[in-house]
Design a protein around this motif. Structure first.
Motif, short mmCIF file in Angstrom:
data_model
loop_
_atom_site.label_atom_id
_atom_site.label_comp_id
_atom_site.label_asym_id
_atom_site.label_seq_id
_atom_site.Cartn_x
_atom_site.Cartn_y
_atom_site.Cartn_z
N LEU A 111 0.76 -1.39 -0.10
CA LEU A 111 0.18 0.13 -0.04
C LEU A 111 0.80 1.34 -0.17
O LEU A 111 0.40 2.28 -0.23
N PHE A 153 6.59 -0.27 -1.69
CA PHE A 153 6.32 -1.56 -2.03
C PHE A 153 5.97 -1.83 -3.67
O PHE A 153 6.50 -2.80 -4.15
N MET A 154 5.48 -0.97 -4.39
CA MET A 154 5.41 -1.13 -5.84
C MET A 154 6.79 -1.00 -6.52
O MET A 154 6.95 -1.75 -7.51
N PHE A 193 8.09 -4.46 -5.90
CA PHE A 193 7.31 -5.21 -6.92
C PHE A 193 7.80 -5.31 -8.12
O PHE A 193 8.24 -6.29 -8.76
N TYR A 194 8.32 -4.28 -8.63
CA TYR A 194 8.71 -3.93 -10.08
C TYR A 194 10.06 -4.42 -10.09
O TYR A 194 10.47 -5.28 -10.92
N SER A 239 -1.18 2.50 -3.52
CA SER A 239 -2.33 1.67 -3.51
C SER A 239 -3.19 1.75 -4.88
O SER A 239 -4.28 1.14 -5.05
N PRO A 291 -1.63 2.22 -8.23
CA PRO A 291 -0.54 2.82 -9.11
C PRO A 291 -0.70 2.91 -10.47
O PRO A 291 0.07 3.19 -11.16
N GLN A 292 -2.09 2.44 -10.92
CA GLN A 292 -2.13 2.22 -12.50
C GLN A 292 -2.03 3.66 -13.22
O GLN A 292 -1.40 3.81 -14.28
N ILE A 333 1.73 3.94 -13.63
CA ILE A 333 2.21 2.86 -14.29
C ILE A 333 1.93 3.26 -16.06
O ILE A 333 2.86 3.19 -16.76
N TRP A 381 -8.06 -3.96 -10.67
CA TRP A 381 -7.48 -3.17 -9.56
C TRP A 381 -6.00 -2.46 -10.28
O TRP A 381 -6.19 -1.11 -10.55
N LEU A 411 5.74 -14.01 -7.04
CA LEU A 411 6.08 -13.25 -8.32
C LEU A 411 6.71 -14.32 -9.21
O LEU A 411 6.49 -14.10 -10.61
#
Lengths: 476, 505
Positions: free
Chosen positions: A386, A390-391, A394-395, A464, A466-467, A470, B75, B189
């Motif tokens: 969130l 983190f994103m 994640f990437y 929370s 991110p679209q 992105i 989402w 992942l």
């Protein structure tokens, strides 16, 4: 030069004009407030001009490459400069003499950074870097009181001078091997240059990357970071940590991609060693810091180590190159926004000099909004869901998995695991009972509160939802 | 939507509890209790109309429409991430347990928490929301998100309201689960990446990833990533060391949540994700996992024997009981899995009650050291009787829920491997020993001088009400477990059909 080209260069022109106006203003009426407003308006105008420049794609000669990527990061850097301005407003309030030169330096340094992210040639790279750096030395040393700022400035000056010298030398070697000074030209000729004289290309590239490593405080060039972060006024630390490092990293990505340095395996291996060392040493040294600014300094070493992983992964990606660029952009944005949030709170709560952990005792009960912002920033650094961080992570992990770089992936995980401890320690300190010293009535923050809240919301929004980001990054 | 609303009720309830502290200091706990009861009523009314549940229709893992409830909305389309929530028999039971024990936890915090009760109740409600999310999320990204997020309010509950060594305990708890969570993130992942290589699209949906084909080594490594993360949370030997510290240092309500609910997320993860996603790798790994379960059962029991701290003893007994779950899950047949789910529920109630008793003792005696107790039954007969009930429940007396659970597990394991069942049954004996020691040292024997001095208050009506609710639950589970078994069977049937491990001797 036609008018479209002028429009494309308008961000740089607008910043230069702001600097000129500030100088003229100083000669007419020296006033702190007016200088602040001129700088703010100048930066806002620059943001607008970036928006209008993004509609044109024009070749502007060999020195600069104005593309969507560069413009997007220019906008981000201007945003950093705006936050720094907001934080700087009260710094010199108490000191009697007027300090409007500070704003001139800030604008000049921002100008250097914008040139740096758009550089397509070694000459513009050096020009941008020096303009950014030289203004920054003076900004670090600006407070008259205390020895720490002066010490920090001298340290940064001497080491930056070394870094610049190394860059120059490295460029000379690369020129010797390829006969070209523009990134793209170097890249095109590097293959044949490498055949004739492999050592020259490798040594040149390695020295250039080392010089850049200084500015990014990668291990083993990280020694200056904690002292400079601690010694500089917090607003300037913010500026250094976000704008200066971000611009330098973008320039490094451009050099490696356009200059096709990623082709040389031994160079990439050396970068892997630097990345591993940065992730481990940065996180390890951050563990025992008592000064929160020093902690952020070491953690920045680790984070740029993570970012380096993305660069190393690029050549391994095959058909997912786009993912690599997106990962770099996303992580950089996430890191910059998070750092801005953290340092804003540190500036607000710790004041300009005091960033001892003790100053943050029981912050949750004294300044809930500030404490929550700092907590969110720490969680984002640590990569908890969130949050923007983190994103970013994640990437990075997706990227490293695609590139199948197991050693780097393992180090990234170990580094992140170590990091949880010291980020959590900050949160723990804030949740403790307030210390005796901090029991008095809380400082009134006024308009500084919303700045921190805005940044916290940005960190949470990027994490929370991110679209949009992105999509934006995907178009670059 | 029901599931989303359930999460929103708890989240919003948390803010409400936080805000109403300003009006009155005793209001937050009432709000928290009301919110949990409202969520419970809302859940029950919305599931009572479900024909699938009434008909006990089996839900298959491959077909989300056969589940009791399913909700999916995009989402982060760039990575194929959805907000996907679904409910089957297992999650339904876990959610009911979570809400019930949530109410118990609020009761445990009623007088225990004096400092900033509003913030405490808010954290409690947010933890519950996170746990509910874990039990309902079937998009792996979303699952991971809840898995990590639920720790943060729990961390604050330990770090702010914990006992003398809270900083250390909270930090250890957080680092253990976070670091192991990183492994799971990488595994998720990697699983998505492997699936993308085959299908060409990013998807995090459980239903899509179930069919992922991959080579054996990859599957093994990924399975380990999930396994370690879940076993740390369970906790299974040798990853249990955070648990005694966290349980001992947490405030009573925190211990109730930790032992009653949070540990179950680990077991749930094993049943829902670790085994079905990697059936072949799990089959190869099952003997190791079962062995770890047995070691956990015995080690936990022996470690419990040597404790002098009331809460620490109960904490180690949890390690032992969770060993049974690990054993049962990896036996992977109907009996053992039924037993494991039963154990999750029964252990939730019995341990929550024991932690509440420990908390009540600490509130009165200001110590958890059993050497300072003794003969407390004379002072507090009601508390003594209640403690006796839950202690014999924990040691597995027939007629109570824990017995049914452990018996089913052992029966299921016996079909797979007799010797493992025998070794596991050893835990019942040692369990009886440490449980009775707990009873004797604290409530029976000569009254200690320490407890002689004070007139000790016995359990009041609030505590008796809470305790009797849990007693009724345990007796019901022990005497008539069929409804629970029916509900969990709806999910287990399909799960076993689609992921037959085929473990034989």
């Amino acid at each position: 030069m036609n008018s479209d080209q002028l429009l494309v260069l308008s961000p740089i022109i607008s910043l230069s004009l702001t600097a000129l106006i500030l100088m003229i203003q100083a000669s007419i009426k020296r006033d702190h407030r007016i200088a602040w407003w001129i700088s703010t308006l100048g930066l806002l105008t620059t943001l607008l001009s970036i928006y209008s420049a993004s509609n044109f794609s024009q070749d502007v000669g060999p020195l600069l490459k104005v593309d969507a990527w560069g413009l997007w990061f220019s906008a981000l850097l201007i945003f950093c400069a705006l936050i720094t301005l907001a934080l700087s407003r009260d710094i010199f309030h108490t000191q009697a003499d007027t300090k409007e030169e500070y704003y001139l330096l800030l604008i000049l340094s921002t100008l250097g950074a914008v040139v740096l992210v758009q550089a397509a040639h070694t000459a513009s790279l050096l020009l941008g870097m020096e303009l950014m750096g030289i203004a920054l030395y003076a900004m670090i040393a600006f407070p008259k009181s205390g020895d720490l700022p002066l010490e920090a400035a001298v340290k940064y000056l001497v080491l930056s001078a070394c870094a610049s010298a190394m860059l120059l030398f490295g460029f000379a070697l690369l020129y010797g091997a390829t006969g070209d000074l523009s990134f793209a030209g170097m890249g095109a000729k590097a293959a044949s240059g490498y055949l004739n004289n492999p050592l020259l290309v490798l040594a040149g590239a390695a020295i250039v990357l080392a010089g850049m490593g200084f500015k990014l405080s990668l291990v083993p060039f990280h020694m200056w970071t904690p002292d400079v972060y601690q010694g500089a006024p917090t607003a300037v630390t913010t500026f250094l940590a976000t704008l200066s490092k971000g611009a330098m990293f973008v320039a490094m990505v451009r050099l490696i991609l356009d200059g096709q340095l990623y082709r040389y395996e031994s160079l990439m291996n050396a970068l892997s060693v630097v990345a591993v060392a940065s992730m481990l040493v940065g996180n390890w040294l951050a563990l025992r810091q008592q000064q929160i600014k020093r902690l952020i300094a070491y953690s920045s070493t680790a984070h740029f180590g993570y970012l380096l992983v993305a660069i190393i992964a690029l050549p391994h990606l095959g058909d997912t190159q786009q993912l690599g660029r997106a990962a770099i952009s996303f992580y950089l944005v996430a890191y910059i926004v998070t750092t801005l949030a953290a340092l804003t709170v540190i500036a607000n709560v710790g004041g300009e000099e005091d960033s001892d952990m003790q100053a943050f005792d029981g912050l949750f009960w004294r300044h809930p909004a500030q404490a929550i912002t700092l907590a969110v920033a720490m969680l984002s650094f640590a990569g908890i869901p969130l949050t923007a961080g983190f994103m970013g992570k994640f990437y990075l992990i997706t990227l490293t998995l695609n590139a199948q770089l197991w050693l780097l992936l393992g180090t990234l995980m170990i580094g992140s695991a170590i990091a949880i401890y010291y980020y959590l320690r900050v949160i723990f300190t804030m949740s403790a009972e307030p210390h005796q010293l901090n029991k008095g009535s809380p400082t009134v923050l006024g308009w500084r509160n919303p700045v921190a809240l805005l940044l916290m919301l940005a960190v949470l929004a990027i994490g929370s939802w991110p679209q949009p980001l992105i999509d934006l990054i995907g178009r670059l | 939507m029901v599931m989303l609303n359930l999460l929103l009720i708890l989240l919003a309830g948390g803010f409400l509890a936080l805000l109403c502290e300003r009006i009155d200091k005793s209001l937050p706990r009432i709000v928290a209790l009301a919110v949990i009861i409202a969520a419970l009523i809302y859940l029950i009314t919305s599931i009572s109309g479900l024909s699938a549940l009434n008909a006990l229709q089996a839900s298959t893992p491959s077909d989300p429409s056969s589940w009791f409830m399913h909700f999916k909305t995009p989402w982060i389309p760039a990575f194929g991430i959805h907000i996907e929530l679904a409910l089957d028999g297992i999650s339904l039971l876990m959610i009911l347990l979570t809400l019930l024990l949530g109410a118990v936890a609020v009761s445990a915090s009623w007088t225990d928490i004096q400092y900033r009760q509003g913030v405490f109740e808010a954290n409690l409600l947010w933890t519950l929301a996170g746990v509910l999310g874990v039990f309902m999320a079937l998009d792996l990204f979303l699952f991971f998100l809840f898995w990590e997020i639920m720790l943060i309010p729990m961390y604050f509950m330990i770090a702010i309201w914990g006992h003398e060594n809270r900083g250390y305990a909270a930090m250890k708890f957080f680092i253990f689960t976070q670091a192991s969570g990183l492994l799971m993130l990488v595994a998720i992942l990697a699983l998505v990446a492997v699936n993308r290589e085959v299908t060409g699209v990013y998807t995090f949906s459980y239903f899509d990833l179930l069919q992922t084909k991959m080579d054996e080594t990859t599957a093994y490594w990924l399975m380990l990533g999930f396994f370690i993360s879940f076993v740390v949370k369970l906790p299974g030997f040798p990853f249990h060391t955070w648990l005694p510290d966290a349980h001992t240092q947490a405030p009573t309500a925190g211990s109730v949540i930790l032992a009653g609910i949070l540990l179950k997320t680990g077991a749930y993860g094993l049943i829902r994700f670790a085994v079905p996603l990697f059936p072949d790798a799990s089959m190869h790994f099952a003997p190791v996992a079962m062995l770890l379960g047995i070691v956990g059962i015995i080690y936990g029991a022996i470690a419990a024997l040597s404790q002098t701290d009331f809460k620490r003893l109960v904490a180690y007994s949890s390690v032992s009981h969770m060993g049974f779950i690990l054993l049962g899950v990896y036996a992977w047949n109907t009996l053992a899995l039924q037993g494991a789910i039963m154990q999750m529920i029964a252990h939730g109630f019995s341990t929550a009650a024991l932690f509440m008793i420990a908390g009540a003792l600490q509130e009165r005696l200001h110590t958890r050291d059993m050497r300072e107790m003794g003969g407390l039954w004379q002072q507090m007969p009601r508390m003594g009787a209640v403690a006796m009930f839950f202690i014999i429940a924990a040691l597995g007396l027939p007629g109570l829920g824990n017995f049914v659970a452990e018996f089913l597990i052992l029966l299921g394991v016996f079909q797979i491997n007799e010797w493992m069942a025998v070794a596991g049954a050893m835990g019942l004996i040692t369990g009886a020993v440490y449980s009775l020691i707990l009873m004797q040292r604290s409530f029976q024997g000569q009254p200690n001088t320490h407890s002689d001095k004070l007139p000790l208050a016995d359990f009041g009506p609030r505590e008796m009400l809470t305790m009797s609710l849990m007693m009724i639950a345990l007796i019901a589970l022990g005497l008539y477990p069929q409804p629970i078994l029916d509900v969990s069977q709806t999910a287990l049937g399909g799960l076993l059909d689609s992921t037959a491990l085929g473990i034989t001797q």
